[in-house]
Enzyme design. Sequence first.
Site, PDB file in Angstrom:
ATOM      1  N   ARG A 122     -22.001  23.708  -7.610  1.00  0.00           N
ATOM      2  CA  ARG A 122     -21.026  23.662  -6.464  1.00  0.00           C
ATOM      3  C   ARG A 122     -21.435  25.117  -5.722  1.00  0.00           C
ATOM      4  O   ARG A 122     -21.445  25.274  -4.562  1.00  0.00           O
ATOM      5  CB  ARG A 122     -19.742  23.749  -6.723  1.00  0.00           C
ATOM      6  CG  ARG A 122     -19.107  22.257  -6.984  1.00  0.00           C
ATOM      7  CD  ARG A 122     -18.008  21.925  -7.598  1.00  0.00           C
ATOM      8  NE  ARG A 122     -17.486  20.588  -7.584  1.00  0.00           N
ATOM      9  CZ  ARG A 122     -16.534  20.252  -8.443  1.00  0.00           C
ATOM     10  NH1 ARG A 122     -15.911  20.877  -9.591  1.00  0.00           N
ATOM     11  NH2 ARG A 122     -16.125  18.990  -8.369  1.00  0.00           N
ATOM     12  N   TYR A 149      -9.093   7.855  -6.531  1.00  0.00           N
ATOM     13  CA  TYR A 149      -8.204   9.303  -6.677  1.00  0.00           C
ATOM     14  C   TYR A 149      -6.953   8.794  -6.554  1.00  0.00           C
ATOM     15  O   TYR A 149      -6.014   9.651  -6.173  1.00  0.00           O
ATOM     16  CB  TYR A 149      -8.755   9.893  -5.249  1.00  0.00           C
ATOM     17  CG  TYR A 149     -10.090  10.820  -5.479  1.00  0.00           C
ATOM     18  CD1 TYR A 149     -10.342  11.671  -6.460  1.00  0.00           C
ATOM     19  CD2 TYR A 149     -11.066  10.502  -4.511  1.00  0.00           C
ATOM     20  CE1 TYR A 149     -11.460  12.137  -6.677  1.00  0.00           C
ATOM     21  CE2 TYR A 149     -12.327  11.119  -4.600  1.00  0.00           C
ATOM     22  CZ  TYR A 149     -12.367  11.859  -5.696  1.00  0.00           C
ATOM     23  OH  TYR A 149     -13.662  12.652  -5.959  1.00  0.00           O
ATOM     24  N   ARG A 167     -19.040  19.592 -16.491  1.00  0.00           N
ATOM     25  CA  ARG A 167     -18.067  20.465 -15.928  1.00  0.00           C
ATOM     26  C   ARG A 167     -18.532  21.776 -15.753  1.00  0.00           C
ATOM     27  O   ARG A 167     -18.563  22.572 -14.613  1.00  0.00           O
ATOM     28  CB  ARG A 167     -16.728  20.355 -16.430  1.00  0.00           C
ATOM     29  CG  ARG A 167     -16.034  18.840 -16.310  1.00  0.00           C
ATOM     30  CD  ARG A 167     -14.646  18.535 -16.621  1.00  0.00           C
ATOM     31  NE  ARG A 167     -13.790  19.554 -15.879  1.00  0.00           N
ATOM     32  CZ  ARG A 167     -13.457  19.170 -14.674  1.00  0.00           C
ATOM     33  NH1 ARG A 167     -13.642  17.945 -14.125  1.00  0.00           N
ATOM     34  NH2 ARG A 167     -12.391  19.677 -13.896  1.00  0.00           N
ATOM     35  N   THR A 227     -13.957  23.476  -9.108  1.00  0.00           N
ATOM     36  CA  THR A 227     -13.693  22.493  -7.777  1.00  0.00           C
ATOM     37  C   THR A 227     -13.845  23.476  -6.455  1.00  0.00           C
ATOM     38  O   THR A 227     -14.467  22.825  -5.748  1.00  0.00           O
ATOM     39  CB  THR A 227     -12.244  22.342  -8.077  1.00  0.00           C
ATOM     40  OG1 THR A 227     -12.103  21.464  -9.377  1.00  0.00           O
ATOM     41  CG2 THR A 227     -11.974  21.073  -6.883  1.00  0.00           C
ATOM     42  N   LYS A 256     -21.604  13.519  -4.019  1.00  0.00           N
ATOM     43  CA  LYS A 256     -20.492  13.280  -2.898  1.00  0.00           C
ATOM     44  C   LYS A 256     -21.389  13.190  -1.614  1.00  0.00           C
ATOM     45  O   LYS A 256     -22.635  13.664  -1.399  1.00  0.00           O
ATOM     46  CB  LYS A 256     -19.434  14.285  -2.740  1.00  0.00           C
ATOM     47  CG  LYS A 256     -18.723  14.010  -3.884  1.00  0.00           C
ATOM     48  CD  LYS A 256     -17.561  14.993  -3.592  1.00  0.00           C
ATOM     49  CE  LYS A 256     -16.450  14.834  -5.033  1.00  0.00           C
ATOM     50  NZ  LYS A 256     -15.208  15.982  -4.579  1.00  0.00           N
ATOM     51  N   PHE A 279      -3.619  16.823   0.041  1.00  0.00           N
ATOM     52  CA  PHE A 279      -5.024  16.633   0.444  1.00  0.00           C
ATOM     53  C   PHE A 279      -5.735  15.235   0.486  1.00  0.00           C
ATOM     54  O   PHE A 279      -6.823  15.147   0.538  1.00  0.00           O
ATOM     55  CB  PHE A 279      -6.022  17.667  -0.182  1.00  0.00           C
ATOM     56  CG  PHE A 279      -5.972  17.637  -1.833  1.00  0.00           C
ATOM     57  CD1 PHE A 279      -6.727  16.596  -2.264  1.00  0.00           C
ATOM     58  CD2 PHE A 279      -5.101  18.260  -2.632  1.00  0.00           C
ATOM     59  CE1 PHE A 279      -6.716  16.311  -3.893  1.00  0.00           C
ATOM     60  CE2 PHE A 279      -4.942  18.453  -3.740  1.00  0.00           C
ATOM     61  CZ  PHE A 279      -5.777  17.395  -4.537  1.00  0.00           C
TER      62      PHE A 279
HETATM   63  P1  CMP Z   1     -12.863  16.007  -7.595  1.00  0.00           P
HETATM   64  O1  CMP Z   1     -13.315  16.482  -8.665  1.00  0.00           O
HETATM   65  O2  CMP Z   1     -13.656  15.096  -7.149  1.00  0.00           O
HETATM   66  O3  CMP Z   1     -11.299  15.625  -7.432  1.00  0.00           O
HETATM   67  C1  CMP Z   1     -10.536  15.576  -6.340  1.00  0.00           C
HETATM   68  C2  CMP Z   1     -11.157  16.252  -5.213  1.00  0.00           C
HETATM   69  O4  CMP Z   1      -9.930  16.639  -4.264  1.00  0.00           O
HETATM   70  C3  CMP Z   1     -11.755  17.570  -5.689  1.00  0.00           C
HETATM   71  O5  CMP Z   1     -12.724  17.359  -6.376  1.00  0.00           O
HETATM   72  C4  CMP Z   1     -11.773  18.257  -4.220  1.00  0.00           C
HETATM   73  O6  CMP Z   1     -12.822  17.867  -3.498  1.00  0.00           O
HETATM   74  C5  CMP Z   1     -10.410  17.755  -3.471  1.00  0.00           C
HETATM   75  N1  CMP Z   1      -9.522  19.022  -3.132  1.00  0.00           N
HETATM   76  C6  CMP Z   1      -9.148  19.045  -2.043  1.00  0.00           C
HETATM   77  N2  CMP Z   1      -8.511  20.072  -2.166  1.00  0.00           N
HETATM   78  C7  CMP Z   1      -7.768  20.247  -3.438  1.00  0.00           C
HETATM   79  C8  CMP Z   1      -7.223  21.185  -3.903  1.00  0.00           C
HETATM   80  N3  CMP Z   1      -6.034  21.871  -3.345  1.00  0.00           N
HETATM   81  N4  CMP Z   1      -6.993  20.977  -5.271  1.00  0.00           N
HETATM   82  C9  CMP Z   1      -7.844  20.160  -6.100  1.00  0.00           C
HETATM   83  N5  CMP Z   1      -8.961  19.205  -5.492  1.00  0.00           N
HETATM   84  C10 CMP Z   1      -8.830  19.284  -4.105  1.00  0.00           C
END
Ligand code: CMP
Length: 140
Positions: free
Chosen positions: A103, A50, A86, A92, A10, A58
């Site tokens: 991460r 997305y 993963r 996340t 990213k 978000f």
């Molecule tokens: P990603 O795996 O790229 O998929 C969706 C993205 O939304 C996630 O990583 C996060 O970077 C972002 N995001 C922001 N807020 C949230 C949240 N509350 N739950 C899940 N993803 C979130």
Amino acid sequence: AVERTLSIVKPDAVGKNVIGEILARFEKAGLQIVAAKMLQLDDEKAGGFYAEHKERPFFKDLVEFMTSGPVVVQVLEGEGAIAKNRDLMGATNPQEAEAGTIRADFAQSIDANAVHGSDSAASAEREIAYFFAAEEICAR
Ligand code: CMP
């Protein structure tokens, strides 16, 4: 089974100059990079990627962040590639990510969380096709 998964480095990680360090973790874990490119996403391309999050609170911030600078998208291939990636990424929310994960080591916040990885075989198939034509993926 040998699987393929979509990975995205990213904008935060590209900005920190850690593309190579992140890709090295995939390779060291036995995953092969079978396709890769750097690109600047626009609202339409990031929003479409997305789409499943469109109604989430978000979504707007997520698209804004993902278009804030270039990303590097890759297809990773290997035994159990989806779960393996993963595990390498960690949770996340980087605050919840296990020590030693990508991460935990490189991410700042839930939006600026360094990497994306497909969460299932079905998403991997959709996400790979979203970024790569079949002839851009190099079997090896
Ligand atoms: P990603 O795996 O790229 O998929 C969706 C993205 O939304 C996630 O990583 C996060 O970077 C972002 N995001 C922001 N807020 C949230 C949240 N509350 N739950 C899940 N993803 C979130």
